[in-house]
Motif scaffolding. Structure first.
Motif, PDB file in Angstrom:
ATOM      1  N   ARG A 217       0.807  -1.223   0.000  1.00 44.91           N
ATOM      2  CA  ARG A 217       0.000   0.000   0.000  1.00 44.91           C
ATOM      3  C   ARG A 217       0.841   1.274   0.000  1.00 44.91           C
ATOM      4  O   ARG A 217       0.361   2.323   0.391  1.00 44.91           O
ATOM      5  CB  ARG A 217      -0.963  -0.016   1.191  1.00 44.91           C
ATOM      6  CG  ARG A 217      -2.062  -1.058   1.019  1.00 44.91           C
ATOM      7  CD  ARG A 217      -2.891  -1.221   2.274  1.00 44.91           C
ATOM      8  NE  ARG A 217      -4.009  -2.122   2.052  1.00 44.91           N
ATOM      9  CZ  ARG A 217      -3.919  -3.453   2.060  1.00 44.91           C
ATOM     10  NH1 ARG A 217      -2.748  -4.019   2.267  1.00 44.91           N
ATOM     11  NH2 ARG A 217      -4.990  -4.207   1.842  1.00 44.91           N
ATOM     12  N   GLY A 218       2.103   1.186  -0.378  1.00 47.07           N
ATOM     13  CA  GLY A 218       2.825   2.424  -0.589  1.00 47.07           C
ATOM     14  C   GLY A 218       4.132   2.589   0.136  1.00 47.07           C
ATOM     15  O   GLY A 218       4.853   3.556  -0.098  1.00 47.07           O
ATOM     16  N   SER A 219       4.484   1.687   1.013  1.00 46.16           N
ATOM     17  CA  SER A 219       5.788   1.733   1.685  1.00 46.16           C
ATOM     18  C   SER A 219       6.088   3.074   2.324  1.00 46.16           C
ATOM     19  O   SER A 219       7.128   3.680   2.112  1.00 46.16           O
ATOM     20  CB  SER A 219       6.912   1.363   0.704  1.00 46.16           C
ATOM     21  OG  SER A 219       6.794   0.021   0.301  1.00 46.16           O
ATOM     22  N   HIS A 220       5.149   3.599   3.105  1.00 48.28           N
ATOM     23  CA  HIS A 220       5.456   4.800   3.888  1.00 48.28           C
ATOM     24  C   HIS A 220       5.447   4.431   5.363  1.00 48.28           C
ATOM     25  O   HIS A 220       4.882   3.411   5.769  1.00 48.28           O
ATOM     26  CB  HIS A 220       4.467   5.931   3.595  1.00 48.28           C
ATOM     27  CG  HIS A 220       3.051   5.584   3.924  1.00 48.28           C
ATOM     28  ND1 HIS A 220       2.147   5.150   2.970  1.00 48.28           N
ATOM     29  CD2 HIS A 220       2.360   5.604   5.099  1.00 48.28           C
ATOM     30  CE1 HIS A 220       0.984   4.917   3.540  1.00 48.28           C
ATOM     31  NE2 HIS A 220       1.083   5.177   4.831  1.00 48.28           N
ATOM     32  N   GLN A 221       6.068   5.269   6.165  1.00 51.36           N
ATOM     33  CA  GLN A 221       6.232   4.961   7.593  1.00 51.36           C
ATOM     34  C   GLN A 221       6.256   6.258   8.399  1.00 51.36           C
ATOM     35  O   GLN A 221       6.937   7.220   8.031  1.00 51.36           O
ATOM     36  CB  GLN A 221       7.534   4.196   7.812  1.00 51.36           C
ATOM     37  CG  GLN A 221       7.768   3.768   9.263  1.00 51.36           C
ATOM     38  CD  GLN A 221       9.051   2.977   9.416  1.00 51.36           C
ATOM     39  OE1 GLN A 221      10.079   3.323   8.833  1.00 51.36           O
ATOM     40  NE2 GLN A 221       8.998   1.909  10.199  1.00 51.36           N
ATOM     41  N   ASN A 222       5.508   6.275   9.493  1.00 52.69           N
ATOM     42  CA  ASN A 222       5.542   7.392  10.430  1.00 52.69           C
ATOM     43  C   ASN A 222       6.566   7.101  11.521  1.00 52.69           C
ATOM     44  O   ASN A 222       6.631   5.983  12.051  1.00 52.69           O
ATOM     45  CB  ASN A 222       4.179   7.613  11.060  1.00 52.69           C
ATOM     46  CG  ASN A 222       3.140   8.040  10.043  1.00 52.69           C
ATOM     47  OD1 ASN A 222       3.480   8.462   8.945  1.00 52.69           O
ATOM     48  ND2 ASN A 222       1.871   7.933  10.398  1.00 52.69           N
ATOM     49  N   LEU A 223       7.337   8.109  11.862  1.00 54.56           N
ATOM     50  CA  LEU A 223       8.346   7.999  12.916  1.00 54.56           C
ATOM     51  C   LEU A 223       8.031   9.032  13.991  1.00 54.56           C
ATOM     52  O   LEU A 223       8.086  10.237  13.735  1.00 54.56           O
ATOM     53  CB  LEU A 223       9.744   8.236  12.348  1.00 54.56           C
ATOM     54  CG  LEU A 223      10.191   7.296  11.212  1.00 54.56           C
ATOM     55  CD1 LEU A 223      11.530   7.760  10.652  1.00 54.56           C
ATOM     56  CD2 LEU A 223      10.282   5.868  11.717  1.00 54.56           C
ATOM     57  N   LEU A 258       5.167  15.758   9.701  1.00 58.46           N
ATOM     58  CA  LEU A 258       3.868  15.100   9.814  1.00 58.46           C
ATOM     59  C   LEU A 258       3.020  15.847  10.815  1.00 58.46           C
ATOM     60  O   LEU A 258       3.458  16.124  11.934  1.00 58.46           O
ATOM     61  CB  LEU A 258       4.044  13.648  10.265  1.00 58.46           C
ATOM     62  CG  LEU A 258       2.786  12.806  10.395  1.00 58.46           C
ATOM     63  CD1 LEU A 258       2.219  12.499   9.018  1.00 58.46           C
ATOM     64  CD2 LEU A 258       3.074  11.517  11.141  1.00 58.46           C
ATOM     65  N   ASN A 259       1.811  16.207  10.404  1.00 58.92           N
ATOM     66  CA  ASN A 259       0.882  16.756  11.381  1.00 58.92           C
ATOM     67  C   ASN A 259      -0.207  15.741  11.626  1.00 58.92           C
ATOM     68  O   ASN A 259      -0.119  14.597  11.189  1.00 58.92           O
ATOM     69  CB  ASN A 259       0.320  18.111  10.933  1.00 58.92           C
ATOM     70  CG  ASN A 259      -0.656  17.981   9.773  1.00 58.92           C
ATOM     71  OD1 ASN A 259      -0.956  16.890   9.289  1.00 58.92           O
ATOM     72  ND2 ASN A 259      -1.161  19.118   9.318  1.00 58.92           N
ATOM     73  N   LYS A 260      -1.261  16.124  12.305  1.00 54.45           N
ATOM     74  CA  LYS A 260      -2.285  15.170  12.701  1.00 54.45           C
ATOM     75  C   LYS A 260      -3.029  14.587  11.511  1.00 54.45           C
ATOM     76  O   LYS A 260      -3.701  13.572  11.636  1.00 54.45           O
ATOM     77  CB  LYS A 260      -3.272  15.830  13.666  1.00 54.45           C
ATOM     78  CG  LYS A 260      -2.643  16.184  15.007  1.00 54.45           C
ATOM     79  CD  LYS A 260      -3.659  16.788  15.951  1.00 54.45           C
ATOM     80  CE  LYS A 260      -3.017  17.107  17.290  1.00 54.45           C
ATOM     81  NZ  LYS A 260      -3.984  17.703  18.233  1.00 54.45           N
ATOM     82  N   ASN A 265       3.230  21.065   5.496  1.00 49.42           N
ATOM     83  CA  ASN A 265       4.321  21.987   5.766  1.00 49.42           C
ATOM     84  C   ASN A 265       4.406  22.365   7.239  1.00 49.42           C
ATOM     85  O   ASN A 265       5.305  23.090   7.638  1.00 49.42           O
ATOM     86  CB  ASN A 265       4.146  23.260   4.922  1.00 49.42           C
ATOM     87  CG  ASN A 265       4.329  22.975   3.446  1.00 49.42           C
ATOM     88  OD1 ASN A 265       5.151  22.149   3.080  1.00 49.42           O
ATOM     89  ND2 ASN A 265       3.550  23.648   2.612  1.00 49.42           N
ATOM     90  N   GLU A 266       3.455  21.912   8.019  1.00 52.37           N
ATOM     91  CA  GLU A 266       3.457  22.204   9.449  1.00 52.37           C
ATOM     92  C   GLU A 266       3.771  20.922  10.203  1.00 52.37           C
ATOM     93  O   GLU A 266       3.091  19.921  10.060  1.00 52.37           O
ATOM     94  CB  GLU A 266       2.110  22.768   9.889  1.00 52.37           C
ATOM     95  CG  GLU A 266       1.767  24.100   9.239  1.00 52.37           C
ATOM     96  CD  GLU A 266       0.432  24.624   9.703  1.00 52.37           C
ATOM     97  OE1 GLU A 266      -0.199  23.942  10.544  1.00 52.37           O
ATOM     98  OE2 GLU A 266       0.019  25.692   9.238  1.00 52.37           O
ATOM     99  N   SER A 267       4.805  20.940  11.031  1.00 58.27           N
ATOM    100  CA  SER A 267       5.234  19.722  11.705  1.00 58.27           C
ATOM    101  C   SER A 267       4.410  19.468  12.960  1.00 58.27           C
ATOM    102  O   SER A 267       3.880  20.390  13.573  1.00 58.27           O
ATOM    103  CB  SER A 267       6.706  19.836  12.108  1.00 58.27           C
ATOM    104  OG  SER A 267       6.866  20.845  13.093  1.00 58.27           O
ATOM    105  N   SER A 300       7.090  14.316  15.093  1.00 60.15           N
ATOM    106  CA  SER A 300       6.683  13.214  14.221  1.00 60.15           C
ATOM    107  C   SER A 300       7.000  13.584  12.776  1.00 60.15           C
ATOM    108  O   SER A 300       6.744  14.705  12.343  1.00 60.15           O
ATOM    109  CB  SER A 300       5.187  12.936  14.366  1.00 60.15           C
ATOM    110  OG  SER A 300       4.871  12.536  15.683  1.00 60.15           O
ATOM    111  N   VAL A 301       7.556  12.605  12.028  1.00 65.97           N
ATOM    112  CA  VAL A 301       7.875  12.806  10.620  1.00 65.97           C
ATOM    113  C   VAL A 301       7.397  11.580   9.842  1.00 65.97           C
ATOM    114  O   VAL A 301       7.088  10.540  10.420  1.00 65.97           O
ATOM    115  CB  VAL A 301       9.387  13.021  10.396  1.00 65.97           C
ATOM    116  CG1 VAL A 301       9.857  14.284  11.099  1.00 65.97           C
ATOM    117  CG2 VAL A 301      10.190  11.807  10.876  1.00 65.97           C
TER     118      VAL A 301
END
Length: 349
Positions: A217-223, A258-260, A265-267, A300-301
């Motif tokens: 589904r896209g290989s993305h990850q939240n850290l 990453l925001n909610k 552009n807003e962390s 969070s990124v």
């Protein structure tokens, strides 16, 4: 024996003529009004959070909850927060008031119109809610508790307030928002199962919390980097993700704030400003500028753009992380899995 117990017995003992009652929730068959009330309390970070938010949800639990007689349109709720006293909180210093909520449904200006009064005495919040005959029309309710100072706190403590009502037409249920267990170092969220978490960030090591990766589904990850306690003008975090080279390609990967609601552009940084964010040769670099006098920060990124053509799931992968400018330079890192799970073509879903 209460009336609802008698009704339950009657349904079981009757024959074919009443068999339908077994297929309906018990209170649907009661000839009395009934409403559910749940109270969800936000988690507290000692030394950082200056208030605690409560969301109060009230709704009908049977059809009669939409046809309340006058005498059942008052709902008294008692929230006993005196358990905080064992953590050094002076009950006489606590105060409570209505506030703007975060999670309730409805227009932002509709909060608390059904609150008649709210006060706190000896650690017990007394809340009086006035509704129409249809309790489902009640506006969202949010309360703010202030005035606590904590001493002798464990690193992570799970707490549940005692919530009661003196009225027979009100039932208290445990509020929940789902998500990770509130006491987990990874996943500091709103309370679950009626509990919230009291955390002293200065007693915890900085922790990296990576989400799983679904290659299909896209290989993305939240850290998420939690439990930072800055001691310098800037905090530099480096995360080595080169372990992913074993499972595919990360050369074109992108790192974003990453925001909610996802990348933007807003962390989603708390207690600090995200000064810079980059990725180079398999190393993510994050620079934070802490707020004045802060003793807690997190950020969070999102990592995306990897090509990870795994077949069978890969379990318990960990990154290496280092931190400069934090009180505790010893770090902890959570593990994650990589899966490649396409939908079943034979499924009806």
């Amino acid at each position: 024996m209460k009336r609802r117990d008698l009704i339950a017995t009657g349904c079981i003992s009757l024959t074919t003529a009443s068999s339908g009652c077994l297929n309906l929730p018990l209170r649907e068959n009661e000839d009395k009004p009934w409403v559910d009330v749940s109270v969800v309390a936000e988690n507290i970070r000692v030394g950082f959070d200056t208030e605690q938010l409560f969301e109060v949800f009230i709704h009908p639990s049977n059809l009669m909850g939409r046809q309340l007689p006058d005498e059942n349109q008052e709902h008294h709720i008692r929230i006993d927060v005196s358990t905080l006293e064992q953590y050094g909180v002076n009950m006489e210093d606590l105060s409570v008031e209505t506030t703007q909520g975060k999670y309730g449904l409805g227009p932002s200006d509709a909060y608390n119109n059904n609150v008649d009064s709210v006060d706190i005495t000896d650690g017990v919040i007394e809340l009086l809610i006035l509704t129409s005959e249809d309790v489902s029309e009640t506006d969202p309710i949010a309360l703010k508790l202030t005035g606590y100072q904590f001493t002798n706190v464990e690193p992570v403590t799970e707490i549940q307030y005692d919530v009661q009502s003196p009225e027979d037409h009100v039932e208290i249920t445990h509020g929940t928002f789902g998500g990770p267990q509130s006491g987990s170092k990874c996943g500091f969220t709103r309370s679950t199962d009626g509990e919230f978490t009291l955390v002293d960030p200065q007693l915890l090591s900085p922790t990296l919390c990576p989400s799983p990766i679904d290659a299909y589904r896209g290989s993305h990850q939240n850290l998420d980097i939690e439990w930072l306690t800055p001691e310098a003008d800037e905090v530099v975090i480096k995360i080595d993700i080169s372990v992913l080279d074993k499972y595919g390609t990360i050369g074109e990967s992108v790192i974003e704030p990453l925001n909610k609601r996802g990348p933007s552009n807003e962390s989603r940084a708390v207690g600090a400003t995200l000064d810079s964010l980059s990725i180079d040769e398999g190393t993510i670099s994050i620079k934070l500028v802490p707020g004045p006098g802060t003793n807690y920060a997190s950020v969070s990124v999102r990592l995306s753009g990897m090509d990870l053509p795994v077949g069978d799931p890969v379990r318990d992968i960990s990154y290496e992380m280092t931190i400069e400018g934090d009180v505790d330079e010893t770090v902890e890192t959570g593990s994650f899995d990589i899966t490649n799970d396409p939908p079943d073509p034979n499924s009806d879903a």
